[in-house]
Design a protein around this motif. Sequence first.
Motif: not given
Length: 129
Positions: A28-35
């Motif tokens: 989740e955090k990685e996906i959100k960090a990619r915008g």
Amino acid sequence: MAKFTGNEGRLISSREVAQLTSPHHTLEKEIKARGENFIQAEFFGLNTFKKLIDPLGKDCVGFRVYYGAQHEDHDGKEVVIGIGKHTSRLIIVPVDSNGKDISRGIGLKDMPASDVAMAGGPTCPSHCN
């Protein structure tokens, strides 16, 4: 190639559901960090399934679920498609016993195409309890 019978796949326990979904949740955090919008799940209503498969009769023995993506804005009450963040989505397509996606044809130039698949279900985490 073997024929599909409608008995493909397997039923799984809630423990297996958790084991299969856990690796995605950790991203989740990685996906959100990619915008991108993080989608945990999508809901599809039984009545929509019926509208999709009832006209097909016995030709439909199951479904193929495709992974897709589009840009969506999730900031308002309603999702706006075509703008916003990259968002992974599911597309559900009826399949016949030969394993072929069932398509009831493409619309003519000035006519809409037939409804041959299902997409755009409400997503979690924003629309689930």
